[in-house]
Design an enzyme around this catalytic site. Structure first.
Site, PDB file in Angstrom:
ATOM      1  CG  ASP A   6      -0.673  -0.442   2.424  1.00  0.00           C
ATOM      2  OD1 ASP A   6      -1.212  -1.439   2.907  1.00  0.00           O
ATOM      3  OD2 ASP A   6       0.216   0.214   2.975  1.00  0.00           O
TER       4      ASP A   6
HETATM    5  N1  URA Z   1       0.067  -5.560   4.717  1.00  0.00           N
HETATM    6  C1  URA Z   1      -0.291  -4.257   4.775  1.00  0.00           C
HETATM    7  O1  URA Z   1      -0.986  -3.848   5.684  1.00  0.00           O
HETATM    8  N2  URA Z   1       0.153  -3.444   3.808  1.00  0.00           N
HETATM    9  C2  URA Z   1       0.938  -3.854   2.806  1.00  0.00           C
HETATM   10  O2  URA Z   1       1.337  -3.049   1.953  1.00  0.00           O
HETATM   11  C3  URA Z   1       1.314  -5.209   2.762  1.00  0.00           C
HETATM   12  C4  URA Z   1       0.855  -6.051   3.719  1.00  0.00           C
END
Ligand code: URA
Length: 245
Positions: free
Chosen positions: A112
């Site tokens: 993310d």
């Molecule tokens: N878990 C998350 O919360 N964000 C990510 O980008 C990857 C795994």
């Protein structure tokens, strides 16, 4: 296996050098050379082998590697992994020509906006599927920096295999927590659910303030790749993804 072949104009168009008409004009202008000098026929069929850049040149520069192409990318925070989400995307950090390739380059899973670290980008659909398929249990390791000290019970909760995230009904597969300090830990998961790591810590009353992925399977993010940079993965590095740890 028979070596695939492709018309020169189609090959160069698929590598993002322009439309078929544009690359045919480049060929006609004598800009495209092979082992034996200028290539004159845009319709000539060429064998598509990994060593293509060693002998096929445009303006004297090696052509880009043909598919299958997989990149090891160090995602910085502040970029998204999807073409559709608003904001700057990881694809904007690649050469513009690579964004016009066919087959297209796609991220293998997503990190993310605020997560940094190891991201594989590939045009190899079979590889993508093998990495993300839950059946293959490819692990992903994250370094989580937390807002509050760990209570001590989190490792057992994550390992149990019965934690259900808010808004879901399927329990998570067991995950491994390795505390590093009161407010930091490695978390190794085998799934890739939406915001999974942040939501796992939320489920135990904590909050992730920074998240970084440093390993996929047995492949560590190489130390020589800075945030925002990438390089082409070697066959050994791709094998490491499926080799553990
Ligand atoms: N878990 C998350 O919360 N964000 C990510 O980008 C990857 C795994």
């Amino acid at each position: 296996m028979k070596t695939p072949t492709m018309r020169l104009d189609r090959l160069l168009a698929n590598l993002g050098y322009g439309s078929r008409r544009e690359v045919a004009q480049m060929v006609a202008a004598g800009l495209v050379t092979g082992n034996a000098g200028r290539l004159r026929d845009a319709g000539e069929r060429l064998a598509i082998t990994p060593d293509l850049p060693n002998w096929l040149k445009i303006n004297g520069a090696p052509v880009d590697p043909p598919p299958p192409l997989t990149l090891i990318f160090h995602k910085p925070v502040g970029v998204v992994c999807s073409h559709k989400e608003p904001g700057r995307s990881v694809y904007e950090l690649l050469p513009p020509r690579w964004r016009r390739r066919d087959p297209v380059l796609s991220t293998i899973g997503r990190l993310d906006l605020e997560t940094s670290g190891l991201l594989l980008i590939t045009d190899d659909g079979g590889l993508l599927h093998r990495v993300i398929s839950p059946r293959n249990h490819v692990t992903k390791r994250y370094l989580a920096i937390l807002d509050r000290p760990l209570s001590g019970g989190e490792a057992a909760v994550f390992a149990a295999g019965d934690l259900v995230l808010e808004g879901e009904t399927d329990p998570l597969a067991p995950a491994v927590l390795e505390p590093l300090s009161p407010t930091s830990a490695w978390l190794t998961v085998t799934e890739g659910r939406y915001h999974q790591v942040r939501r796992m810590f939320a489920a135990v009353g904590n909050h992730v303030v920074a998240l970084h992925r440093d390993r996929i399977g047995g492949l560590d993010l190489p130390e020589d790749i800075d945030a925002g940079a990438y390089r082409i993965a070697t066959p050994e590095e791709l094998a490491a993804v499926f080799a553990g740890p």
